[in-house]
Scaffold this motif. Structure first.
Motif, PDB file in Angstrom:
ATOM      1  N   GLY A   4       0.759  -1.218  -0.077  1.00 60.90           N
ATOM      2  CA  GLY A   4      -0.022  -0.206  -0.001  1.00 60.90           C
ATOM      3  C   GLY A   4       0.852   1.185   0.166  1.00 60.90           C
ATOM      4  O   GLY A   4       1.981   1.353   0.708  1.00 60.90           O
ATOM      5  N   PHE A   5       0.218   2.195  -0.617  1.00 58.25           N
ATOM      6  CA  PHE A   5       0.925   3.530  -0.671  1.00 58.25           C
ATOM      7  C   PHE A   5       0.018   4.651  -0.268  1.00 58.25           C
ATOM      8  O   PHE A   5      -1.025   4.987  -0.971  1.00 58.25           O
ATOM      9  N   PHE A   6       0.045   5.176   0.851  1.00 58.71           N
ATOM     10  CA  PHE A   6      -0.789   6.216   1.557  1.00 58.71           C
ATOM     11  C   PHE A   6      -0.210   7.591   1.369  1.00 58.71           C
ATOM     12  O   PHE A   6       0.638   8.015   1.859  1.00 58.71           O
ATOM     13  N   SER A  64      -5.727   6.902   0.347  1.00 58.74           N
ATOM     14  CA  SER A  64      -5.659   7.963   1.118  1.00 58.74           C
ATOM     15  C   SER A  64      -6.200   7.634   2.635  1.00 58.74           C
ATOM     16  O   SER A  64      -6.123   6.364   2.846  1.00 58.74           O
ATOM     17  N   ALA A  65      -6.495   8.515   3.096  1.00 59.36           N
ATOM     18  CA  ALA A  65      -7.055   8.188   4.498  1.00 59.36           C
ATOM     19  C   ALA A  65      -7.859   9.333   5.099  1.00 59.36           C
ATOM     20  O   ALA A  65      -7.661  10.435   4.701  1.00 59.36           O
ATOM     21  N   GLU A  66      -8.669   8.974   5.977  1.00 57.52           N
ATOM     22  CA  GLU A  66      -9.230  10.225   6.734  1.00 57.52           C
ATOM     23  C   GLU A  66      -8.232  10.906   7.763  1.00 57.52           C
ATOM     24  O   GLU A  66      -7.458  10.193   8.427  1.00 57.52           O
ATOM     25  N   MET A  67      -8.718  11.872   8.244  1.00 56.83           N
ATOM     26  CA  MET A  67      -8.060  12.577   9.301  1.00 56.83           C
ATOM     27  C   MET A  67      -8.180  11.758  10.683  1.00 56.83           C
ATOM     28  O   MET A  67      -9.328  11.133  10.751  1.00 56.83           O
ATOM     29  N   ALA A  68      -7.143  11.598  11.345  1.00 57.75           N
ATOM     30  CA  ALA A  68      -7.276  11.001  12.904  1.00 57.75           C
ATOM     31  C   ALA A  68      -8.158  11.777  13.573  1.00 57.75           C
ATOM     32  O   ALA A  68      -8.024  12.870  13.706  1.00 57.75           O
ATOM     33  N   ALA A 119      -4.129   4.405   9.094  1.00 58.06           N
ATOM     34  CA  ALA A 119      -4.824   3.566   7.977  1.00 58.06           C
ATOM     35  C   ALA A 119      -3.725   2.558   7.350  1.00 58.06           C
ATOM     36  O   ALA A 119      -4.396   1.304   7.383  1.00 58.06           O
ATOM     37  N   ALA A 120      -2.379   2.898   7.358  1.00 51.97           N
ATOM     38  CA  ALA A 120      -1.626   1.943   6.871  1.00 51.97           C
ATOM     39  C   ALA A 120      -1.191   0.792   7.935  1.00 51.97           C
ATOM     40  O   ALA A 120      -1.250  -0.284   7.567  1.00 51.97           O
ATOM     41  N   ALA A 134       3.711   4.841   4.103  1.00 47.56           N
ATOM     42  CA  ALA A 134       2.718   6.019   4.367  1.00 47.56           C
ATOM     43  C   ALA A 134       3.512   7.512   4.227  1.00 47.56           C
ATOM     44  O   ALA A 134       4.592   7.692   4.822  1.00 47.56           O
ATOM     45  N   LEU A 135       3.150   8.277   3.177  1.00 50.96           N
ATOM     46  CA  LEU A 135       4.039   9.592   2.659  1.00 50.96           C
ATOM     47  C   LEU A 135       3.305  10.693   3.803  1.00 50.96           C
ATOM     48  O   LEU A 135       2.689  11.524   3.492  1.00 50.96           O
ATOM     49  N   SER A 136       3.455  10.459   5.017  1.00 50.90           N
ATOM     50  CA  SER A 136       3.169  11.403   5.957  1.00 50.90           C
ATOM     51  C   SER A 136       3.782  12.803   6.135  1.00 50.90           C
ATOM     52  O   SER A 136       5.223  12.757   5.750  1.00 50.90           O
TER      53      SER A 136
END
Length: 368
Positions: A4-6, A64-68, A119-120, A134-136
């Protein structure tokens, strides 16, 4: 099963505002990219662009993901800290700690950055992905529960761990931090616990100046579950792999985690402006290969890399591409344009032998 790539474009919009380390902006002082911050979006954006140009992005499971959410953030951060961060963010931005400026909306972007890591970790822990990256941004490994520093506003990795633990997805987690700066935030959060093993490979005496000592092993129940390996300036490819083989791999093998997370900074690279190490893209690929093999042997391959530092806009993309290609088991490459030059600039045999002896001595003191 896949890698996965987030990522999320909004993370690239995090800004430090009108900020510089050495002199105020204004008058005849022209603002730098990112408002004077070495931590600017181009290192990450150019990494993502390189993945697209080479075709490697097509082999990844894009997410992608939702905000924590607030409840998730409060698993690590006190309500009072989050309240003040949100208030300042809504009011136009500011600075809560040491070298942590943010602009309006900084709270939401930081929560999104943490959300990518959450999410990752969740999807890998559930078995929906083999492993993940995760490209945080902003990064997180310097952030303490109530004091942000070093560009880090929320403790992304710790938040992801605690969210997974709250769902019963993991019990024991090993965190390997190969960012060139000491992972003081992650260390502080888990210093008195024995369910999370924290390991930091970092340049001795870089940042922060007052943390990262070899003797800091944890306290109480956490005694022995925190490992610092302060490496000499000038350490290169051979020294980093020796540190992995002598300390990191034996320590994680003994711990037997359910999941391994890497705080994946690229600022140990030879051209990074904030460090004096000599790692290359090849080094990061080799470390990734070792930790991936270890994860396959110990915990069903469950491995998550969360992006931290790295400040060379030109070189971080090649380090990241090599890392992610290795993580995904891809044959697609982005040849390092400076590989020949960088190999020639590695430590001399005598200096490399000194670096390896130093690591051996520290390994002995740590019990390995």
């Amino acid at each position: 099963m896949s890698t996965g790539f987030f990522s999320d474009e909004r993370c690239f919009w995090h800004a430090g505002g009108n900020y510089a380390f050495t002199m105020p902006i204004g008058g005849l002082v022209q603002p730098q990219v990112g408002g004077g911050l070495p931590e600017n979006p181009e290192t990450k954006r150019r990494l993502k662009n390189l993945l697209e140009v080479t075709g490697l992005m097509g082999e990844l499971n894009l997410r992608s993901a939702e905000m924590a959410g607030r409840e998730t953030l409060e698993l690590v951060h006190p309500a009072a800290y989050l309240d003040e961060f949100k208030r300042m963010s809504d009011a136009g931005g500011g600075e809560l700690g040491l070298r942590t400026p943010f602009a309006q909306g900084g709270y939401e972007i930081a929560a999104l950055s943490a959300g990518l890591a959450v999410a990752a970790v969740e999807m890998v822990s559930r078995g929906a992905l083999t492993n993940a990256y995760a490209l945080s941004r902003p990064p997180g490994h310097h952030c303490l529960p109530n004091f942000p520093n070093g560009f880090c506003l929320l403790a992304n990795i710790a938040i992801a761990i605690e969210a997974a633990r709250a769902q019963g997805l993991v019990r024991r987690v090993a965190v390997l931090d190969w960012d060139v700066h000491h992972g003081n935030g992650t260390e502080a959060i888990y210093y008195a616990r024995d369910d999370v093993l924290t390991i930091s490979l970092h340049q001795e005496g870089n940042y922060p100046l007052d943390t990262g000592a070899l003797a800091d092993r944890g306290k109480g129940a956490g005694e022995g579950y925190n490992i610092n390996l302060p490496m000499h300036a000038g350490s290169g490819h051979s020294a980093y792999l020796h540190a992995m083989d002598r300390v990191v791999i034996p320590a994680i093998e003994a711990f037997k985690p359910d999941l391994i997370i890497v705080a994946c900074g690229y600022d140990a690279a030879i051209v990074d402006p904030l460090a004096r190490m000599q790692a290359t893209a090849e080094t990061f690929a080799a470390m990734t290969a070792r930790i991936k093999t270890l994860a396959e042997r110990l915990c069903g391959g469950r491995l998550v890399l969360v992006h931290e530092g790295g400040y060379s806009e030109a070189y971080v993309p090649f380090c990241g591409h090599a890392t992610i290609a290795t993580l995904a088991g891809s044959t697609i490459t982005a040849p390092d344009p400076l590989a020949v030059n960088f190999r020639a600039r590695q430590p001399s045999p005598a200096f490399d032998a000194f670096l390896r002896r130093s690591i051996d001595e520290m390994a002995g003191m740590l019990g390995f």
